[in-house]
Motif scaffolding. Structure first.
Motif, PDB file in Angstrom:
ATOM      1  N   THR A  48       0.851  -1.187   0.000  1.00 40.71           N
ATOM      2  CA  THR A  48       0.000   0.000   0.000  1.00 40.71           C
ATOM      3  C   THR A  48       0.888   1.238   0.000  1.00 40.71           C
ATOM      4  O   THR A  48       2.081   1.163   0.312  1.00 40.71           O
ATOM      5  N   VAL A  49       0.301   2.370  -0.342  1.00 40.07           N
ATOM      6  CA  VAL A  49       1.073   3.614  -0.360  1.00 40.07           C
ATOM      7  C   VAL A  49       1.599   3.930   1.033  1.00 40.07           C
ATOM      8  O   VAL A  49       2.759   4.315   1.207  1.00 40.07           O
ATOM      9  N   GLY A  50       0.740   3.755   2.040  1.00 40.42           N
ATOM     10  CA  GLY A  50       1.165   4.032   3.405  1.00 40.42           C
ATOM     11  C   GLY A  50       2.313   3.142   3.846  1.00 40.42           C
ATOM     12  O   GLY A  50       3.275   3.604   4.469  1.00 40.42           O
ATOM     13  N   ALA A  51       2.219   1.848   3.525  1.00 37.81           N
ATOM     14  CA  ALA A  51       3.288   0.919   3.896  1.00 37.81           C
ATOM     15  C   ALA A  51       4.583   1.256   3.170  1.00 37.81           C
ATOM     16  O   ALA A  51       5.682   1.113   3.725  1.00 37.81           O
ATOM     17  N   LEU A  52       4.466   1.711   1.929  1.00 41.11           N
ATOM     18  CA  LEU A  52       5.655   2.099   1.167  1.00 41.11           C
ATOM     19  C   LEU A  52       6.322   3.320   1.789  1.00 41.11           C
ATOM     20  O   LEU A  52       7.552   3.371   1.927  1.00 41.11           O
ATOM     21  N   TYR A  53       5.521   4.300   2.185  1.00 40.81           N
ATOM     22  CA  TYR A  53       6.074   5.488   2.843  1.00 40.81           C
ATOM     23  C   TYR A  53       6.782   5.094   4.136  1.00 40.81           C
ATOM     24  O   TYR A  53       7.850   5.625   4.464  1.00 40.81           O
ATOM     25  N   ARG A  54       6.177   4.175   4.873  1.00 43.46           N
ATOM     26  CA  ARG A  54       6.772   3.740   6.137  1.00 43.46           C
ATOM     27  C   ARG A  54       8.097   3.026   5.885  1.00 43.46           C
ATOM     28  O   ARG A  54       9.076   3.240   6.613  1.00 43.46           O
ATOM     29  N   ALA A  55       8.127   2.185   4.860  1.00 46.04           N
ATOM     30  CA  ALA A  55       9.354   1.460   4.539  1.00 46.04           C
ATOM     31  C   ALA A  55      10.468   2.419   4.130  1.00 46.04           C
ATOM     32  O   ALA A  55      11.627   2.258   4.530  1.00 46.04           O
ATOM     33  N   VAL A  56      10.125   3.425   3.338  1.00 41.65           N
ATOM     34  CA  VAL A  56      11.123   4.419   2.930  1.00 41.65           C
ATOM     35  C   VAL A  56      11.642   5.179   4.149  1.00 41.65           C
ATOM     36  O   VAL A  56      12.846   5.433   4.281  1.00 41.65           O
ATOM     37  N   ALA A  57      10.738   5.541   5.050  1.00 40.58           N
ATOM     38  CA  ALA A  57      11.151   6.258   6.260  1.00 40.58           C
ATOM     39  C   ALA A  57      12.070   5.406   7.126  1.00 40.58           C
ATOM     40  O   ALA A  57      12.964   5.934   7.806  1.00 40.58           O
ATOM     41  N   ASN A  58      11.876   4.093   7.094  1.00 42.97           N
ATOM     42  CA  ASN A  58      12.727   3.182   7.867  1.00 42.97           C
ATOM     43  C   ASN A  58      14.024   2.838   7.148  1.00 42.97           C
ATOM     44  O   ASN A  58      14.808   2.029   7.639  1.00 42.97           O
ATOM     45  N   GLY A  59      14.239   3.439   5.976  1.00 42.02           N
ATOM     46  CA  GLY A  59      15.498   3.255   5.262  1.00 42.02           C
ATOM     47  C   GLY A  59      15.617   1.975   4.476  1.00 42.02           C
ATOM     48  O   GLY A  59      16.734   1.509   4.222  1.00 42.02           O
ATOM     49  N   GLU A  60      14.491   1.392   4.047  1.00 42.17           N
ATOM     50  CA  GLU A  60      14.543   0.102   3.361  1.00 42.17           C
ATOM     51  C   GLU A  60      14.875   0.220   1.875  1.00 42.17           C
ATOM     52  O   GLU A  60      15.154  -0.773   1.232  1.00 42.17           O
TER      53      GLU A  60
END
Length: 339
Positions: free
Chosen positions: A117-129
């Motif tokens: 999902t878009v939200g999960a993608l944003y979270r992953a990017v914020a976590n440096g993935e």
């Protein structure tokens, strides 16, 4: 819809009957919206969805609440502690307890299918993935222009990239609303620059809002559609002046009425001939305002009525008004005789 399948699996495991997709659809929209907000704000889903029956726990974890808010929560949860649960209350409690598992299982199912999902993608990017891919794009600098209200995930990513020299930011801000704490127009800009620490590449030294004198005319019209219609008269008054006119709409629903009133041609001030009127649209058009959405919404309403009739009476029936709305929709392509 993956989420309804995942939810029904959890429901069956808990001994409950699965829910029909048509009935789950309104709930799914709310759940998916909540999941998106959880990911965008990088919230601990398990903690958020934990059942808070003890008011002392609420007071401990949410000590920022006012006395009135605590009293409201106490009254709300006390209705579930008397041992006289109604059916809807029991369903609510079971669904609430199921949310942490649904959140985890839903995202796990998406990952297995190579989706997210878009939200999960944003979270992953914020976590440096995805730093390797980000670095490939940021060989020089990533430029962000005009961002306003940032989620926690966006703020985390932006701050890190700025510190690493991968990103620069441009905020077109006026000192009139940026420096005045009362002006809500500068709320998120102040938060981005002062609280998050993003460096604005444009010095906020201009004050065009108050330094330049302006003449304003206020016109009284009846209803939103009339606002779009009156634009035609205003443009006619500008015809032949060889000027550019900007039309700023505060409501995107006015876009179509305005476009319908703008003339296709204008008079060339030099030759007096009619020439095409160039129009540049820089705002988005909401799907909910389109004819396609109206057709899809009517069709889904018909499907919901069919499902409800099949459940209650065993017959598939649709209300006359629903059928009429669908058949009379211009995109159905039906002739007047068939209608």
């Amino acid at each position: 819809m993956p989420i309804v399948r995942v939810y029904n699996q959890l429901a069956v495991q808990d001994g409950d009957a699965p829910i029909e997709p048509a009935k789950f659809y309104p709930i799914a929209r709310v759940i998916l919206s909540d999941f998106a907000q959880i990911d965008n704000d990088m919230v601990d889903a398990d903690r958020l969805f934990s059942e808070l029956e003890d008011i002392a726990v609420i007071n401990h974890q949410f000590d920022f609440l006012t006395d009135e808010q605590r009293e409201f929560l106490a009254q709300f949860w006390s209705s579930y502690s008397e041992g006289k649960y109604k059916k809807q209350q029991e369903l609510f409690i079971r669904m609430w307890r199921r949310m942490p598992a649904l959140y985890q299982a839903f995202h796990r199912k998406l990952r297995e299918q190579g989706l997210t999902t878009v939200g999960a993608l944003y979270r992953a990017v914020a976590n440096g993935e995805f730093e390797e891919k980000i670095s490939a794009y940021a060989s020089e600098s990533l430029v962000f222009v005009g961002f306003n209200a940032l989620s926690r995930a966006e703020a985390t990513s932006f701050k890190r990239w700025q510190e690493e020299g991968k990103a620069i930011f441009y905020f077109d801000a006026d000192t009139y609303y940026l420096e005045d704490r009362v002006q809500e127009a500068g709320l998120f800009l102040r938060r981005n620059i002062e609280n998050i620490g993003l460096v604005n590449q444009i010095p906020a030294t201009s004050n065009f809002s108050t330094q330049v004198a302006r003449k304003m005319n206020v016109l009284k019209v009846q209803g939103q559609t009339a606002q779009g219609k009156i634009v035609h008269e205003l443009l006619k008054a500008q015809e032949g002046k060889n000027t550019s006119t900007a039309i700023v709409l505060a409501d995107e629903q006015l876009l179509i009425p305005v476009l319908q009133t703008i003339p296709d041609q204008e008079t060339d001030p030099e030759t007096g001939r009619q020439i095409p009127l160039p129009v540049n649209i820089t705002m988005g058009f909401g799907l909910t305002n389109s004819a396609v959405f109206g057709l899809a919404d009517t069709w889904l309403n018909a499907q919901a009525e069919l499902a409800a009739g099949r459940t209650k009476t065993g017959k598939q029936t649709v209300k006359y008004t629903t059928a009429q709305a669908f058949l009379s929709h211009p995109l159905t392509g039906m002739s007047a005789n068939i209608k």
